[in-house]
Design a protein around this motif. Structure first.
Motif, PDB file in Angstrom:
ATOM      1  N   VAL A  84     -13.328  62.406 -38.602  1.00 36.57           N
ATOM      2  CA  VAL A  84     -13.686  63.444 -37.626  1.00 36.57           C
ATOM      3  C   VAL A  84     -15.087  63.146 -37.119  1.00 36.57           C
ATOM      4  CG1 VAL A  84     -13.962  65.921 -37.254  1.00 36.57           C
ATOM      5  CG2 VAL A  84     -12.334  65.100 -38.980  1.00 36.57           C
ATOM      6  N   HIS A  85     -15.238  63.084 -35.780  1.00 33.00           N
ATOM      7  CA  HIS A  85     -16.549  62.744 -35.223  1.00 33.00           C
ATOM      8  C   HIS A  85     -16.748  63.342 -33.834  1.00 33.00           C
ATOM      9  CE1 HIS A  85     -15.059  59.610 -32.392  1.00 33.00           C
ATOM     10  NE2 HIS A  85     -14.126  59.446 -33.311  1.00 33.00           N
ATOM     11  N   ILE A 153     -13.328  75.939 -32.130  1.00 33.48           N
ATOM     12  CA  ILE A 153     -12.908  74.535 -32.046  1.00 33.48           C
ATOM     13  C   ILE A 153     -12.731  73.957 -33.444  1.00 33.48           C
ATOM     14  CG2 ILE A 153     -13.634  72.215 -31.318  1.00 33.48           C
ATOM     15  CD1 ILE A 153     -15.197  73.699 -29.009  1.00 33.48           C
ATOM     16  N   LEU A 154     -13.688  74.230 -34.328  1.00 34.77           N
ATOM     17  CA  LEU A 154     -13.604  73.701 -35.693  1.00 34.77           C
ATOM     18  C   LEU A 154     -12.434  74.313 -36.462  1.00 34.77           C
ATOM     19  CD1 LEU A 154     -17.385  73.439 -36.629  1.00 34.77           C
ATOM     20  CD2 LEU A 154     -15.827  71.576 -36.013  1.00 34.77           C
ATOM     21  N   SER A 155     -12.162  75.586 -36.262  1.00 37.87           N
ATOM     22  CA  SER A 155     -11.008  76.221 -36.914  1.00 37.87           C
ATOM     23  C   SER A 155      -9.712  75.571 -36.439  1.00 37.87           C
ATOM     24  CB  SER A 155     -10.970  77.721 -36.614  1.00 37.87           C
ATOM     25  OG  SER A 155     -12.031  78.369 -37.269  1.00 37.87           O
ATOM     26  N   HIS A 156      -9.642  75.305 -35.142  1.00 33.36           N
ATOM     27  CA  HIS A 156      -8.480  74.634 -34.563  1.00 33.36           C
ATOM     28  C   HIS A 156      -8.353  73.213 -35.129  1.00 33.36           C
ATOM     29  CE1 HIS A 156      -5.429  74.076 -31.426  1.00 33.36           C
ATOM     30  NE2 HIS A 156      -5.936  72.863 -31.251  1.00 33.36           N
ATOM     31  N   ILE A 161      -5.837  69.093 -38.603  1.00 32.38           N
ATOM     32  CA  ILE A 161      -5.975  68.080 -39.655  1.00 32.38           C
ATOM     33  C   ILE A 161      -5.023  68.360 -40.811  1.00 32.38           C
ATOM     34  CG2 ILE A 161      -7.554  67.222 -41.434  1.00 32.38           C
ATOM     35  CD1 ILE A 161      -9.767  67.490 -39.235  1.00 32.38           C
ATOM     36  N   LEU A 162      -4.908  69.593 -41.205  1.00 32.80           N
ATOM     37  CA  LEU A 162      -3.983  69.932 -42.286  1.00 32.80           C
ATOM     38  C   LEU A 162      -2.540  69.654 -41.870  1.00 32.80           C
ATOM     39  CD1 LEU A 162      -5.716  73.137 -43.695  1.00 32.80           C
ATOM     40  CD2 LEU A 162      -5.696  70.827 -44.685  1.00 32.80           C
ATOM     41  N   ALA A 163      -2.215  69.892 -40.607  1.00 33.36           N
ATOM     42  CA  ALA A 163      -0.879  69.562 -40.104  1.00 33.36           C
ATOM     43  C   ALA A 163      -0.677  68.047 -40.093  1.00 33.36           C
ATOM     44  CB  ALA A 163      -0.686  70.140 -38.697  1.00 33.36           C
ATOM     45  N   LEU A 164      -1.713  67.297 -39.736  1.00 31.65           N
ATOM     46  CA  LEU A 164      -1.637  65.837 -39.719  1.00 31.65           C
ATOM     47  C   LEU A 164      -1.450  65.272 -41.127  1.00 31.65           C
ATOM     48  CD1 LEU A 164      -1.767  63.155 -38.217  1.00 31.65           C
ATOM     49  CD2 LEU A 164      -4.270  63.331 -38.256  1.00 31.65           C
ATOM     50  N   ILE A 173       0.997  65.590 -33.558  1.00 32.14           N
ATOM     51  CA  ILE A 173      -0.179  66.442 -33.737  1.00 32.14           C
ATOM     52  C   ILE A 173      -0.994  66.470 -32.455  1.00 32.14           C
ATOM     53  CG2 ILE A 173      -2.343  66.701 -35.033  1.00 32.14           C
ATOM     54  CD1 ILE A 173       0.357  67.449 -36.532  1.00 32.14           C
ATOM     55  N   SER A 174      -1.149  65.316 -31.822  1.00 33.29           N
ATOM     56  CA  SER A 174      -1.881  65.249 -30.556  1.00 33.29           C
ATOM     57  C   SER A 174      -1.213  66.131 -29.503  1.00 33.29           C
ATOM     58  CB  SER A 174      -1.950  63.795 -30.071  1.00 33.29           C
ATOM     59  OG  SER A 174      -2.646  63.728 -28.847  1.00 33.29           O
ATOM     60  N   SER A 175       0.095  66.071 -29.432  1.00 32.80           N
ATOM     61  CA  SER A 175       0.833  66.865 -28.460  1.00 32.80           C
ATOM     62  C   SER A 175       0.646  68.365 -28.702  1.00 32.80           C
ATOM     63  CB  SER A 175       2.315  66.495 -28.541  1.00 32.80           C
ATOM     64  OG  SER A 175       3.076  67.297 -27.701  1.00 32.80           O
TER      65      SER A 175
END
Length: 181
Positions: A84-85, A153-156, A161-164, A173-175
């Motif tokens: 994450v960056h 944004i960070l919550s999203h 990330i947890l879904a990924l 996940i991108s979609s």
């Protein structure tokens, strides 16, 4: 095992700066509790473990992030790595995902690519550009309005990330989770 590395710089002077959104995401994930601190000098960073999930905040400063990721990767041999960056080329408020590809000039990503390759997933949180020099801008603090928006944004990002971690399907996940500014 999955390694989630949030990039940033250590030290009080870098807290709440644009370059530290990766650290901010790891801090948010740690609030869920249940993580054990498994940090060690050999990992060159703060490392936390819960089940098969590792959270890393490299203490090498941004430009040498690869040193910390390589040490953790060599020891734990995770099957999935998510980095994450911050991303200058994405508008503030946007978030995108990708696997591999170029560093886009991001020195932390260059360091990681050099030491472990680029076959990992990336969560790129947009910080946009400014008229300021790149260094002054990325090391500058978010203003209060940006901080309010950044919380969402960070919550999203955490949810994505947890879904990924569960699906390992970056395209899906991108979609589902990409944010537009």
């Amino acid at each position: 095992m999955t390694l989630i590395a949030g990039l940033g710089n250590i030290g009080k002077e870098y807290e709440n700066t644009r370059h530290n959104v990766g650290f901010m995401l790891i801090d948010l994930m740690l609030k869920d509790g249940g993580y054990s601190d498994v940090s060690s000098a050999k990992f060159q960073g703060e490392l936390y473990k819960k089940g098969s999930l590792l959270l890393l905040k490299p203490s090498t400063y941004m430009n040498a992030s690869g040193n910390s990721l390589k040490a953790v990767n060599d020891f734990y041999k995770p099957s999935q790595i998510i980095v994450v960056h911050d991303e200058l080329d994405i508008a503030f408020g946007a978030m995108r995902f990708k696997n591999g590809g170029s560093s886009g000039g991001h020195n932390g990503i260059k360091s990681i690519d050099k030491l472990i390759g680029n076959g990992y997933d990336r969560v790129r949180i947009g910080i946009g550009r400014s008229d300021k020099s790149v260094i002054d801008y990325v090391l500058g603090k978010f203003d209060s309005d940006e901080m309010k928006k950044l919380d969402g944004i960070l919550s999203h990002a955490k949810e994505a990330i947890l879904a990924l971690v569960n699906s390992k399907d970056i395209a899906a996940i991108s979609s589902k989770f990409t944010l537009k500014a």
